[in-house]
Every structure is written in structure tokens, then in C-alpha cells.
Design an enzyme around this catalytic site. Structure first.
Site, PDB file in Angstrom:
ATOM      1  N   HIS A  72       0.818  -1.207   0.000  1.00  0.00           N
ATOM      2  CA  HIS A  72       0.000   0.000   0.000  1.00  0.00           C
ATOM      3  C   HIS A  72       0.857   1.264   0.000  1.00  0.00           C
ATOM      4  O   HIS A  72       0.515   2.250  -0.662  1.00  0.00           O
ATOM      5  CB  HIS A  72      -0.907  -0.004   1.228  1.00  0.00           C
ATOM      6  N   HIS A 123     -10.048   2.832  -0.046  1.00  0.00           N
ATOM      7  CA  HIS A 123     -10.136   2.322   1.315  1.00  0.00           C
ATOM      8  C   HIS A 123     -10.995   1.065   1.266  1.00  0.00           C
ATOM      9  O   HIS A 123     -12.012   0.952   1.956  1.00  0.00           O
ATOM     10  CB  HIS A 123     -10.712   3.378   2.262  1.00  0.00           C
ATOM     11  N   ARG A 144      -7.534  15.120   4.058  1.00  0.00           N
ATOM     12  CA  ARG A 144      -6.282  15.625   4.645  1.00  0.00           C
ATOM     13  C   ARG A 144      -5.162  15.684   3.610  1.00  0.00           C
ATOM     14  O   ARG A 144      -4.286  16.554   3.696  1.00  0.00           O
ATOM     15  CB  ARG A 144      -5.871  14.773   5.845  1.00  0.00           C
ATOM     16  N   GLN A 269      -9.338   2.073  11.040  1.00  0.00           N
ATOM     17  CA  GLN A 269      -9.281   3.304  11.794  1.00  0.00           C
ATOM     18  C   GLN A 269     -10.678   3.741  12.236  1.00  0.00           C
ATOM     19  O   GLN A 269     -11.680   3.347  11.653  1.00  0.00           O
ATOM     20  CB  GLN A 269      -8.647   4.418  10.944  1.00  0.00           C
ATOM     21  N   GLU A 341      -2.661   4.201  12.840  1.00  0.00           N
ATOM     22  CA  GLU A 341      -3.209   5.050  11.787  1.00  0.00           C
ATOM     23  C   GLU A 341      -4.406   5.840  12.297  1.00  0.00           C
ATOM     24  O   GLU A 341      -5.348   6.110  11.547  1.00  0.00           O
ATOM     25  CB  GLU A 341      -3.569   4.202  10.567  1.00  0.00           C
ATOM     26  N   GLY A 566      -2.175   9.513  -7.908  1.00  0.00           N
ATOM     27  CA  GLY A 566      -3.251   8.543  -7.751  1.00  0.00           C
ATOM     28  C   GLY A 566      -2.924   7.517  -6.700  1.00  0.00           C
ATOM     29  O   GLY A 566      -2.171   7.778  -5.756  1.00  0.00           O
TER      30      GLY A 566
END
Length: 764
Positions: A72, A123, A144, A269, A341, A566
Site C-alpha cells: 500500500h 479504502h 487531509r 481506523q 493510523e 493517484g
């Protein structure tokens, strides 16, 4: 599966326990067994870490490398293919790049001193395990990223993919995912202006939750992620660090799901959108006060990412006192703090004289802020825990110089069999009644039906600058209230096309998104992509990925638009079943005056209907083949990017002449007539040249349905001729039915009833 992340560090380690694994201990105890495999590292990767450090890593260093060298974060299987995007010119006639690949998000000049930043990320796995929080924190994370560039976030979008609508697991994940996207975005006061909701068997057990955010900034407000200037202070601000999301990128996002169902909940998270809203406003005030020398959000890999990337991109050195990090859970070990995270956190590099002002603004917004370290000129990342050194690494080795895999890839033999099984040979309707029933059936199918059950949960008009939103072809936002300067964004991908031919499928996704931006009257400027694929350890999947990247690169070169950045999401499969290759492409365009945009729906009765572009007998991968026959085979529609470019130029020049413009894609002309008519309840009377079935249901690319006022036909004919675009007169708007001459009549009220009933019937 166990309910805890395998191999996660045990809690309870403190500064006073003799088992603290410091750099000194690691040097004196080289043979200690370490859980590198449980943390997602391979044997050769662990050996590489030892060679880099000249010793075994400490537990904290091992935690950092495991998350930062994950698929990731490091793109270790994909970067050999992604590097070809650098061949695309960064400055094009359409727009000038101010920041691109490698930054938190791409930034492009849109004129009048404004720049726009946008990015789409995934996600996926977290949203399967914990639908609400997975989707919500996906939105929070991408927001963010945009904020970290110095921009005010102004809109979000959500391309979603699910298994069959009637599958029990789809009914489990879909409501939570939609609620998470809406709940987080609504609380932030960000309009959701577009996206997709696609259903296919391959996404069962592995939904795709891609999230896009758009932000606006002045050129002089651009900020980059780097830590420069020895002695500058490193400030962590925002939410406190907790135990949620530990190992998310290495344990959850970088491996294949088993077929036994959701697990690994601690790796998801937990979001707090109200804290994020405070963080946004606080950060924007800090930017306005010119108090930041470098900034980074804390997303995937948390502090491991922020510290190593900031140091690596700056002067190369940083010293952090980890025990200064504000915690929600005092039992967290150094490893867990580095891997956490937890959401709503940012890290800033601030000159010493500006620290007091920085902390004062944070206090005003009730945002916790703590100086946890400083920039150094050592070229090393040093992290201490209660005076004991637990990390001493070259930061670039963590952040940028991870492993690079040249994974084998090969076109599978089964591809020939798949492409030979053409949908054009399937039984098709022949009578007017059969055509009519097919239009109704497709309009009510999960992929083409009304999506307002989803979109009504999103605030699409908050902030007052939304010009276009679902169900328009693209979303559009005004960014200057005085001049009406605006931007349009669209996301698209047909995974069936990409399965039939990943090179062409990626270009078709690019072309459709490009076309959707142009239908509103905007000039396409740049793309961001979210490349969702199965396991990179499967040569067939890597062939799909390589071909899709090659297709995007060639497509962007021909269209003259750059890739700004991306995301790659791999291991999207359950057991041995991979998802359809799904290279989602987001295109952003600029429009000088949003008051002059072209709407998607019919605006008035008595207007002339024309089709731009050529219709061919292209049915393979179509929605008709999927819905009516459950079929996937053949070759996708042909791609003509030169034709797409000419069509887009026509559409932009036609602003003011065209009274509506709606692209043809899934469901062909039939679905476009349905959508253009239903949103205004204005019917259409059309005559189709040639085979009526092909004319209604073929999904040839490069086509747009347009209308002009009666008397303006000659102007449109001249415009199409000048741009070399095929133009076909179809009929007129008016009445309360869709009438296909010589075939059938379908009342708008009847098709609206079928179109609107599907999602409420399935979801309540």
C-alpha cells in the site's frame, strides 16, 4: 481468523521495562527472533533491512519498515509500471502542473491565480471489515491529503463497487459504506458532487470504496511535504494517537482476503469528522499566517510515514521524542505508536520563532499540538523513547528506497477464449414490444437504476457553490464567486471492458471521464487514477495491471493531459477470485463561467435531438449482455481518442448553442433517453437509422446526445462538420413518453416507476 492483527506488538512496554528494544540492544543481540513475517515482510526484505542498518532492526524500526515497505505504501509491485506516467508532459496546452506525482496530491493551474488540487484513493479492505468506519476514514484521509497541499477542500466524490445487489453481504456492507461516506463528508460541510455505484459478482466479499477530494488554493499558498532547515521544530497536532488502525496498510491493505468473512477489526481506523473540521480550519489559518515550512498528513502508516517522508524529502535528518506524542491509550508501546493510523492528525515543520504563534492558533481551535522533535542535518531519522534510542535509520531507506518487484506477468491463454465469446452472437429482441421491455428491464437494473437512495444521504449543495451534482454527467463547483470560474470532475470505469481488454478498458475509462467533463462545457486538464486489481502474485493480474497502465499512459499522451497522481490498490480478491480489473479514472476540467454550463437533461419541449458520434454493433461487455444474459465475453468498444478530443472541443465550443448534452455509455442510447427525459419529465420522439436494437443498446464510445433549439440546427451541423464529428438527426423533445418511431412508446411515468423502485426495494 483471530480478532487481532497477527504479529502486532504486545502492549504494555514502557520506558522502565528491561525489554525495551533499543538500538544498543539490537547491536548486542543480533540473533533475536523477530516477527517480520507476521508483519507482512518477506525473508529477503527482512535481510535487506539488516544490510541497510548493519544490524538487526529494533522492534520499532521493524514496525516502521513493515508498514512503509507494504504494498500500500511502497508500491513495490506497481512502481515499475507507474514510472511510465512520467513520460507524459507535465505542462500541456490545457493546463500547467504545479505539483504532481510524489506529492500528497496533484496541483494544477486553472487560471486567475487559482490552482486546484485533487486526488482519488482507495479504502477497500477496511470498508469490508468495518463498513461505516472504513468508508468514513477513507473520506477523512483523502481530505487531509488535499489540505496538506495548502488547499481548502471544497468537494468530494465516491466511486463505489459492490457485489450483486441481492447478495446478503452486499446488504451488510452497502448501507454502512454509504452512511460512512455521507456521515463524514456531511459533518465536514463538503458537498458530494458525483461518483458511481456499480454492482458485479466479482466484488462480492471485496467492495471497492474509492474516495476523491477537490481543493482550491491560490498559487502562493502551495505547500509541500518536506522537512528542511536544521533546528526547525516538528509539531504533531490534531487528534491523540490510539490503538486503532495498527498495521492497517501492512496487515489489512496488502494481502488477500480469505473467504471466511470479516476479521482484523483493530486494523480499521476510527474517524471523528468534527475533529477533522477543526483541524481543517486550524490548518488553513496557520497557512494564512505563513507559519509552516513543511507539512504532511498522517494517513497510511501514521507516524512512520510522516516522519520518514518529511525527513527524506527535506534535508534528510530528524530527531523525534516519541514519548511526547499525546496518546488516547497510555499502554501503547513505541511500535504501536509508530504503526497507529489514528485519524485527524497532521505534522508540521515550523521555524522556532513561529512555534508560539502556531500553538496559539491550535489552542484557539481547541486542537492539541505538541512539539515532538526537530529537523537535523544528520541525514538520519532518530526516534527516542524516554531517552532511549529506538530508531536510527536513513529516512530515505524507509520512505522511498523500499523493495522494487519485477513481478512476472503474462497474457493468460484464457483471454483468447474470453474474447472469442462475443455478445454480438447472443439472442436479441426483434419486435417493438421486446425492445420496449428491454428498455424497462435495463432502466431498473442495479447498475442503471436511480441511485438517489444513496445520493440523498449526501449533502450535495452545502457551501452554496455546487453547480452540477448527481445525476449529471460530471460534478461542477464554482471556485470564484465574482468571476464564476469553476471546475468539473468525473470518475468512471467499466470493469467489464477492462476484463475483456485491460489496455482498451483503461482508455475507455479515461475517455468516458474526459467526455463527461466536456459535456458540461469544461476543458479537461488532468487526471488522477485509482487502480484497483487483484493479487500481484498472479501473473494474469499483473498483466492486466501492466496493460491498464500502458493504456492510460498512451491515452493521456494522445489527449494531451497529465497524470497528477493517484493510488494503487492490489490484493482485491477473495480466495482465488479476483475483482474485475477496475482502473478508476478521475478527470478534472476548468470552465471559465459556470453560469454557461450545459445541462445533462432535456430542458424544453420542441427542441431538436441529435446524436454526435458513430454507432457500431458493439455489444460485448455491455449492460444489455450483463443484465439480460449474464454474459461477459468478446472485445470492448473501439477507442478513438482523436475522435474523443474532437468531440470535446465541439462540446466546449457549443456552450450556449447546445441546450443539453448527455454522454452515451452504460445502457447505450436507450438509457441516455431515459435519463435525459426523466430528470425533467420531458419525452422524446426519435427515429433510428438502421437496426433499432443496435441503435438503442450498443455501447460504442465517443457519443453524446445533444439538443438545440428549433432553428439552430444549421449552426450545429456546421460545428460538427468543422470538427469532423459525425452528426445524426434523431427527432424532437416533447410529450410524456419515449417514442421510437415504428417500434414502441414508453410512458415516462412507467419507466420512472421501474427506474426508482430497485434500490428502495432491496435496501428498504
Amino acid at each position: 481468523m483471530p480478532e487481532t492483527s497477527p504479529g502486532s506488538p504486545q502492549r504494555g512496554t514502557t520506558a522502565t521495562t528491561p525489554t525495551l528494544d533499543t538500538v544498543a540492544v539490537a547491536s548486542q543481540d543480533p540473533t533475536r527472533e523477530q516477527p517480520w513475517a507476521d508483519l507482512g515482510l518477506k525473508a529477503d526484505e527482512y535481510q535487506s533491512i539488516r544490510e541497510i542498518l548493519g544490524r538487526r532492526p529494533t522492534s520499532a524500526e521493524l514496525a516502521m519498515y513493515s508498514v512503509m515497505w507494504s504494498e500500500h505504501c511502497s508500491y513495490k509491485s506497481s512502481k515499475v509500471h507507474l514510472k511510465q506516467f512520467s513520460e507524459i508532459p507535465q505542462e500541456t496546452p490545457a493546463g500547467r502542473m504545479l505539483a504532481g506525482i510524489g506529492e500528497n496530491a496533484g496541483v494544477i493551474d486553472v487560471g486567475q491565480g487559482y490552482a486546484v488540487t485533487f486526488k482519488v484513493e482507495s479504502h477497500n479492505h477496511p470498508s469490508y471489515v468495518e463498513p461505516y468506519q472504513g468508508a468514513a476514514t477513507g473520506v477523512g484521509g483523502i481530505v487531509r491529503d488535499i489540505l496538506a497541499m495548502g488547499a481548502r477542500p471544497v468537494a468530494v466524490m465516491d466511486p463505489l463497487r459492490f457485489g450483486p445487489l441481492d447478495a446478503p453481504d452486499t446488504l451488510r456492507v452497502l448501507p454502512g459504506i454509504v452512511a460512512g461516506v455521507g456521515g463524514y463528508g456531511n459533518c465536514l460541510g463538503l458537498p458530494n458532487i458525483g461518483g458511481e455505484a456499480v454492482f458485479d459478482e466479482s466484488y462480492l466479499g471485496n467492495p471497492l470504496v474509492n474516495a476523491l477530494c477537490v481543493g482550491v488554493l491560490r498559487h502562493e499558498d502551495l505547500h509541500l511535504a518536506k522537512a528542511s532547515g536544521a533546528g526547525n521544530q516538528v509539531i504533531l497536532y490534531g487528534a491523540r494517537t490510539g490503538g486503532d488502525g495498527i498495521g492497517g496498510v501492512s496487515i489489512l491493505a496488502s494481502e488477500t482476503f480469505e473467504s471466511t468473512g470479516p476479521a482484523k477489526r483493530p486494523a480499521v481506523q476510527v474517524g471523528d469528522p468534527f475533529m477533522e473540521k477543526l483541524l481543517i480550519e486550524c490548518t488553513l489559518e496557520i497557512f494564512a499566517a505563513r507559519l509552516v515550512a513543511g507539512i504532511q498528513d498522517l494517513g497510511g502508516a501514521g507516524l512512520s510515514c510522516a516522519t520518514s517522508e518529511l525527513a527524506s524529502a527535506g534535508d534528510g535528518g530528524m530527531h523525534v521524542e516519541l514519548d511526547r506524542v499525546p496518546l488516547r491509550d497510555s499502554t501503547l508501546s513505541p511500535e504501536e505508536i509508530l504503526m497507529s493510523e489514528s485519524q485527524e492528525r497532521m505534522m508540521a515543520v515550523v521555524e522556532p520563532d513561529d512555534v508560539a504563534a502556531f500553538l496559539s492558533i491550535c489552542a484557539k481551535w481547541e486542537v492539541d499540538a505538541t512539539v515532538i522533535g526537530e529537523v537535523t542535518d544528520t541525514g538520519r531519522l532518530h526516534i527516542d523513547w524516554h531517552g532511549e534510542r529506538v530508531v536510527d535509520v536513513p529516512p530515505r531507506s524507509v520512505a522511498h528506497d523500499g523493495p522494487t518487484y519485477h513481478r512476472p506477468f503474462a497474457r493468460p491463454d484464457s483471454q483468447d477464449v474470453l474474447q472469442a465469446d462475443v455478445a454480438e452472437a447472443l439472442p436479441r429482441p426483434t419486435t417493438g414490444d421486446e425492445l420496449r421491455e428491454t428498455v424497462l428491464r435495463l432502466a431498473a437494473s442495479p447498475n442503471l437504476c436511480d441511485k438517489s437512495w444513496i445520493t440523498d444521504q449526501y449533502d450535495r449543495y452545502v457551501r452554496g457553490n455546487t453547480v452540477l451534482a448527481q445525476p449529471s454527467d460530471s460534478g461542477m463547483i464554482r471556485i470564484d464567486e465574482d468571476t464564476n470560474l469553476g471546475v468539473a470532475v468525473s470518475t468512471d470505469c467499466n470493469g467489464r471492458f477492462a476484463r475483456l481488454d485491460p489496455y482498451a478498458g483503461a482508455q475507455l475509462a479515461l475517455a468516458e471521464s474526459y467526455r463527461n467533463v466536456a459535456t458540461g462545457g469544461a476543458t479537461p486538464l488532468a487526471i488522477s487514477d485509482c487502480l484497483n486489481f487483484g493479487s500481484p502474485e498472479d501473473p494474469a493480474v499483473m498483466w492486466q495491471f501492466a496493460e491498464a497502465c500502458r493504456g492510460l499512459k498512451d491515452g493521456c499522451l494522445e489527449l494531451g493531459i497529465p497524470v497528477t497522481g493517484g493510488n494503487v490498490s492490489l490484493y482485491n480478491q477473495t480466495g482465488e477470485t479476483a475483482i474485475l480489473p477496475t482502473p478508476v479514472v478521475a478527470v478534472l476540467g476548468v470552465i471559465q463561467d459556470v453560469t454557461k454550463r450545459t445541462p445533462s437533461a432535456f430542458e424544453a419541449a420542441g427542441e431538436r435531438i441529435f446524436l454526435l458520434g458513430e454507432t457500431r454493433e458493439e455489444l460485448s461487455g455491455s449492460e444489455w449482455a450483463h443484465v439480460v444474459h449474464g454474459h461477459l465475453g468478446g472485445r470492448p468498444p473501439a477507442v478513438d481518442l482523436a475522435g474523443e478530443k474532437a468531440l470535446a472541443e465541439l462540446l466546449r465550443e457549443g456552450v450556449g448553442l447546445l441546450t443539453s448534452a448527455h454522454d452515451l455509455s452504460d445502457g447505450g442510447l436507450a438509457q441516455t433517453l431515459v435519463e435525459a427525459g426523466l430528470h425533467s419529465m420531458i419525452g422524446a420522439n426519435v427515429s433510428l437509422p438502421g437496426d433499432a436494437f443496435v441503435g438503442l443498446f450498443a455501447e460504442s464510445a465517443g457519443r453524446v446526445l445533444v439538443t438545440v433549439a428549433s432553428g439552430d440546427e444549421e449552426r450545429l451541423i456546421e460545428l460538427a462538420s468543422r470538427h469532423g464529428v459525425t452528426l445524426t438527426s434523431l427527432g424532437d423533445t416533447g410529450g410524456d413518453s419515449i417514442v421510437v418511431s415504428g417500434q414502441f412508446e414508453l410512458a415516462l411515468l412507467e419507466v420512472r416507476s421501474a427506474w426508482m423502485a430497485t434500490l428502495p426495494a432491496a435496501l428498504g
